[in-house]
Design a protein around this motif. Structure first.
Motif, mmCIF file in Angstrom:
data_model
loop_
_atom_site.group_PDB
_atom_site.id
_atom_site.type_symbol
_atom_site.label_atom_id
_atom_site.label_comp_id
_atom_site.label_asym_id
_atom_site.label_seq_id
_atom_site.Cartn_x
_atom_site.Cartn_y
_atom_site.Cartn_z
ATOM 1 N N MET A 21 -40.339 20.868 15.193
ATOM 2 C CA MET A 21 -41.795 20.922 15.243
ATOM 3 C C MET A 21 -42.336 19.524 15.492
ATOM 4 O O MET A 21 -41.928 18.557 14.840
ATOM 5 N N THR A 22 -43.253 19.419 16.437
ATOM 6 C CA THR A 22 -43.893 18.134 16.705
ATOM 7 C C THR A 22 -44.875 17.824 15.577
ATOM 8 O O THR A 22 -45.297 18.732 14.849
ATOM 9 N N PRO A 23 -45.273 16.574 15.412
ATOM 10 C CA PRO A 23 -46.284 16.237 14.398
ATOM 11 C C PRO A 23 -47.604 16.984 14.603
ATOM 12 O O PRO A 23 -48.362 17.162 13.658
ATOM 13 N N ALA A 24 -47.872 17.474 15.818
ATOM 14 C CA ALA A 24 -49.086 18.239 16.088
ATOM 15 C C ALA A 24 -48.942 19.711 15.714
ATOM 16 O O ALA A 24 -49.900 20.467 15.782
ATOM 17 N N GLY A 25 -47.721 20.145 15.335
ATOM 18 C CA GLY A 25 -47.517 21.525 14.901
ATOM 19 C C GLY A 25 -46.991 22.471 15.967
ATOM 20 O O GLY A 25 -46.991 23.674 15.773
ATOM 21 N N VAL A 26 -46.496 21.942 17.081
ATOM 22 C CA VAL A 26 -45.907 22.797 18.116
ATOM 23 C C VAL A 26 -44.447 23.047 17.745
ATOM 24 O O VAL A 26 -43.651 22.117 17.653
ATOM 25 N N LEU A 27 -44.114 24.319 17.503
ATOM 26 C CA LEU A 27 -42.780 24.673 17.035
ATOM 27 C C LEU A 27 -41.932 25.225 18.174
ATOM 28 O O LEU A 27 -42.402 26.037 18.973
ATOM 29 N N THR A 28 -40.680 24.754 18.236
ATOM 30 C CA THR A 28 -39.699 25.252 19.193
ATOM 31 C C THR A 28 -38.488 25.726 18.413
ATOM 32 O O THR A 28 -37.923 24.972 17.619
ATOM 33 N N THR A 29 -38.090 26.983 18.631
ATOM 34 C CA THR A 29 -36.871 27.488 18.004
ATOM 35 C C THR A 29 -35.688 26.981 18.808
ATOM 36 O O THR A 29 -35.588 27.246 20.014
ATOM 37 N N LEU A 30 -34.806 26.235 18.158
ATOM 38 C CA LEU A 30 -33.640 25.672 18.836
ATOM 39 C C LEU A 30 -32.467 26.639 18.818
ATOM 40 O O LEU A 30 -31.722 26.741 19.789
ATOM 41 N N VAL A 31 -32.273 27.334 17.686
ATOM 42 C CA VAL A 31 -31.147 28.249 17.520
ATOM 43 C C VAL A 31 -31.599 29.440 16.695
ATOM 44 O O VAL A 31 -32.311 29.271 15.697
ATOM 45 N N SER A 32 -31.168 30.618 17.096
ATOM 46 C CA SER A 32 -31.280 31.806 16.263
ATOM 47 C C SER A 32 -29.870 32.131 15.781
ATOM 48 O O SER A 32 -28.968 32.355 16.599
ATOM 49 N N PHE A 33 -29.673 32.120 14.472
ATOM 50 C CA PHE A 33 -28.361 32.486 13.948
ATOM 51 C C PHE A 33 -28.129 33.974 14.191
ATOM 52 O O PHE A 33 -29.059 34.781 14.183
ATOM 53 N N ASN A 34 -26.850 34.336 14.403
ATOM 54 C CA ASN A 34 -26.528 35.720 14.740
ATOM 55 C C ASN A 34 -25.373 36.285 13.920
ATOM 56 O O ASN A 34 -24.797 37.300 14.282
ATOM 57 N N GLY A 35 -25.014 35.641 12.848
ATOM 58 C CA GLY A 35 -23.876 36.095 12.047
ATOM 59 C C GLY A 35 -22.607 35.392 12.466
ATOM 60 O O GLY A 35 -21.929 34.769 11.659
ATOM 61 N N THR A 36 -22.262 35.457 13.743
ATOM 62 C CA THR A 36 -21.055 34.801 14.235
ATOM 63 C C THR A 36 -21.160 33.289 14.089
ATOM 64 O O THR A 36 -20.221 32.621 13.654
ATOM 65 N N ASN A 37 -22.326 32.729 14.432
ATOM 66 C CA ASN A 37 -22.515 31.282 14.328
ATOM 67 C C ASN A 37 -23.114 30.876 12.979
ATOM 68 O O ASN A 37 -23.442 29.724 12.758
ATOM 69 N N GLY A 38 -23.233 31.826 12.079
ATOM 70 C CA GLY A 38 -23.787 31.564 10.749
ATOM 71 C C GLY A 38 -24.954 32.489 10.468
ATOM 72 O O GLY A 38 -25.457 33.179 11.367
ATOM 73 N N SER A 39 -25.367 32.504 9.219
ATOM 74 C CA SER A 39 -26.468 33.355 8.799
ATOM 75 C C SER A 39 -27.039 32.816 7.493
ATOM 76 O O SER A 39 -26.298 32.336 6.631
ATOM 77 N N LEU A 40 -28.347 32.902 7.360
ATOM 78 C CA LEU A 40 -29.062 32.531 6.136
ATOM 79 C C LEU A 40 -28.913 31.049 5.742
ATOM 80 O O LEU A 40 -28.420 30.720 4.670
ATOM 81 N N PRO A 41 -29.372 30.137 6.593
ATOM 82 C CA PRO A 41 -29.385 28.731 6.169
ATOM 83 C C PRO A 41 -30.401 28.554 5.049
ATOM 84 O O PRO A 41 -31.477 29.137 5.085
ATOM 85 N N ALA A 42 -30.031 27.804 4.021
ATOM 86 C CA ALA A 42 -30.940 27.654 2.882
ATOM 87 C C ALA A 42 -31.108 26.210 2.439
ATOM 88 O O ALA A 42 -31.852 25.946 1.511
ATOM 89 N N ALA A 43 -30.426 25.288 3.087
ATOM 90 C CA ALA A 43 -30.497 23.877 2.686
ATOM 91 C C ALA A 43 -31.116 23.055 3.809
ATOM 92 O O ALA A 43 -31.104 23.453 4.978
ATOM 93 N N ALA A 44 -31.659 21.910 3.449
ATOM 94 C CA ALA A 44 -32.269 21.018 4.431
ATOM 95 C C ALA A 44 -31.216 20.444 5.371
ATOM 96 O O ALA A 44 -30.054 20.263 4.995
ATOM 97 N N LEU A 45 -31.626 20.166 6.584
ATOM 98 C CA LEU A 45 -30.767 19.492 7.546
ATOM 99 C C LEU A 45 -30.699 18.005 7.208
ATOM 100 O O LEU A 45 -31.618 17.455 6.599
#
Length: 131
Positions: free
Chosen positions: A73-97
Protein backbone atom coordinates in the motif's frame (compact mmCIF):
# COMPACT_ATOMS: atom_id res chain seq x y z
CA UNK A 1 -13.81 26.45 52.76
CA UNK A 2 -14.54 29.48 50.61
CA UNK A 3 -10.86 29.66 49.61
CA UNK A 4 -10.92 25.99 48.63
CA UNK A 5 -13.87 26.54 46.26
CA UNK A 6 -12.13 29.54 44.70
CA UNK A 7 -9.01 27.44 44.14
CA UNK A 8 -10.96 24.58 42.53
CA UNK A 9 -12.92 27.03 40.37
CA UNK A 10 -9.67 28.69 39.28
CA UNK A 11 -8.19 25.30 38.33
CA UNK A 12 -11.28 24.39 36.31
CA UNK A 13 -11.20 27.74 34.54
CA UNK A 14 -7.50 27.33 33.75
CA UNK A 15 -8.02 23.76 32.48
CA UNK A 16 -10.94 24.88 30.30
CA UNK A 17 -8.84 27.65 28.78
CA UNK A 18 -5.92 25.29 28.16
CA UNK A 19 -8.02 22.56 26.53
CA UNK A 20 -10.10 24.94 24.43
CA UNK A 21 -7.07 25.48 22.19
CA UNK A 22 -6.62 21.78 21.48
CA UNK A 23 -8.21 20.42 18.35
CA UNK A 24 -9.64 16.96 18.18
CA UNK A 25 -7.43 14.54 16.26
CA UNK A 26 -9.01 13.11 13.16
CA UNK A 27 -8.64 9.62 11.79
CA UNK A 28 -7.95 9.32 8.07
CA UNK A 29 -8.89 5.87 6.75
CA UNK A 30 -6.56 4.98 3.88
CA UNK A 31 -8.14 1.70 2.76
CA UNK A 32 -11.18 -0.43 3.60
CA UNK A 33 -10.74 -4.17 3.10
CA UNK A 34 -13.61 -5.90 1.33
CA UNK A 35 -14.14 -9.52 0.31
CA UNK A 36 -15.69 -8.35 -2.95
CA UNK A 37 -12.46 -7.00 -4.44
CA UNK A 38 -10.06 -9.97 -3.89
CA UNK A 39 -7.80 -7.62 -1.96
CA UNK A 40 -7.97 -9.76 1.13
CA UNK A 41 -9.80 -9.51 4.44
CA UNK A 42 -8.87 -9.66 8.12
CA UNK A 43 -5.48 -7.94 8.24
CA UNK A 44 -4.28 -9.12 11.66
CA UNK A 45 -0.57 -8.33 11.60
CA UNK A 46 1.24 -5.01 11.71
CA UNK A 47 2.35 -3.24 8.56
CA UNK A 48 6.02 -2.86 7.77
CA UNK A 49 7.31 0.14 5.86
CA UNK A 50 9.66 -0.96 3.12
CA UNK A 51 12.81 0.85 2.13
CA UNK A 52 10.84 2.15 -0.89
CA UNK A 53 8.45 4.05 1.43
CA UNK A 54 5.46 1.79 0.75
CA UNK A 55 3.75 -0.34 3.39
CA UNK A 56 3.59 -4.13 3.17
CA UNK A 57 1.29 -6.49 5.01
CA UNK A 58 -0.79 -9.63 4.98
CA UNK A 59 -4.43 -10.54 5.31
CA UNK A 60 -5.48 -13.79 6.90
CA UNK A 61 -8.39 -14.30 4.55
CA UNK A 62 -9.67 -13.28 1.17
CA UNK A 63 -7.79 -13.18 -2.08
CA UNK A 64 -8.55 -15.37 -5.08
CA UNK A 65 -8.59 -18.62 -3.03
CA UNK A 66 -9.74 -17.18 0.33
CA UNK A 67 -6.42 -18.23 1.90
CA UNK A 68 -5.07 -14.72 2.50
CA UNK A 69 -2.90 -12.24 0.66
CA UNK A 70 0.28 -10.21 0.72
CA UNK A 71 -0.28 -6.60 -0.25
CA UNK A 72 1.59 -3.36 -0.81
CA UNK A 73 0.00 0.00 0.00
CA UNK A 74 1.30 3.43 -0.91
CA UNK A 75 1.28 6.17 1.76
CA UNK A 76 -1.73 7.62 -0.11
CA UNK A 77 -3.71 4.39 0.47
CA UNK A 78 -3.51 2.75 -2.97
CA UNK A 79 -3.44 -1.00 -2.33
CA UNK A 80 -1.97 -3.61 -4.67
CA UNK A 81 -2.38 -7.32 -3.97
CA UNK A 82 1.00 -8.92 -4.63
CA UNK A 83 0.11 -12.55 -3.85
CA UNK A 84 -3.04 -14.52 -3.17
CA UNK A 85 -2.24 -17.60 -1.12
CA UNK A 86 -3.80 -20.78 -2.49
CA UNK A 87 -2.94 -23.51 0.00
CA UNK A 88 -0.07 -24.89 -2.06
CA UNK A 89 2.04 -21.76 -1.53
CA UNK A 90 0.70 -21.29 2.00
CA UNK A 91 -2.48 -20.27 3.75
CA UNK A 92 -3.54 -17.99 6.61
CA UNK A 93 -0.58 -15.66 7.20
CA UNK A 94 -0.92 -14.18 10.68
CA UNK A 95 2.42 -12.53 11.46
CA UNK A 96 3.99 -9.29 10.27
CA UNK A 97 6.43 -9.33 7.38
CA UNK A 98 10.08 -8.46 7.93
CA UNK A 99 12.28 -6.77 5.34
CA UNK A 100 15.71 -8.31 5.06
CA UNK A 101 18.93 -6.51 4.25
CA UNK A 102 18.54 -7.86 0.69
CA UNK A 103 15.37 -5.77 0.26
CA UNK A 104 13.05 -8.79 0.15
CA UNK A 105 10.29 -9.49 2.66
CA UNK A 106 10.04 -12.64 4.75
CA UNK A 107 7.11 -14.19 6.55
CA UNK A 108 5.22 -17.31 7.54
CA UNK A 109 1.83 -18.89 7.02
CA UNK A 110 0.11 -20.97 9.67
CA UNK A 111 -1.30 -23.50 7.19
CA UNK A 112 -0.80 -24.78 3.66
CA UNK A 113 2.36 -25.86 1.90
CA UNK A 114 3.36 -29.45 1.08
CA UNK A 115 2.57 -30.76 4.57
CA UNK A 116 -0.41 -28.51 5.26
CA UNK A 117 1.31 -27.16 8.37
CA UNK A 118 2.47 -23.80 7.04
CA UNK A 119 5.29 -22.23 5.08
CA UNK A 120 8.18 -19.81 5.39
CA UNK A 121 8.29 -17.52 2.38
CA UNK A 122 10.24 -14.74 0.74
CA UNK A 123 8.61 -12.15 -1.50
CA UNK A 124 10.29 -9.46 -3.55
CA UNK A 125 8.83 -5.92 -3.52
CA UNK A 126 7.63 -6.69 -7.07
CA UNK A 127 5.60 -9.67 -5.82
CA UNK A 128 7.70 -12.72 -6.74
CA UNK A 129 7.00 -15.34 -4.05
CA UNK A 130 9.31 -18.18 -3.05
CA UNK A 131 8.23 -20.66 -0.37
Amino acid sequence: MNTCYKFVFSLLLLATAAFSHLQAASLNVLYNFSASNNGGINPLAALVQGSDGNFYGTTQGGGSSSDGTIFMMTPAGVLTTLVSFNGTNGSLPAAALLQGSDGNFYGTTSRGGSSGNGTVFMITPAGVLTT
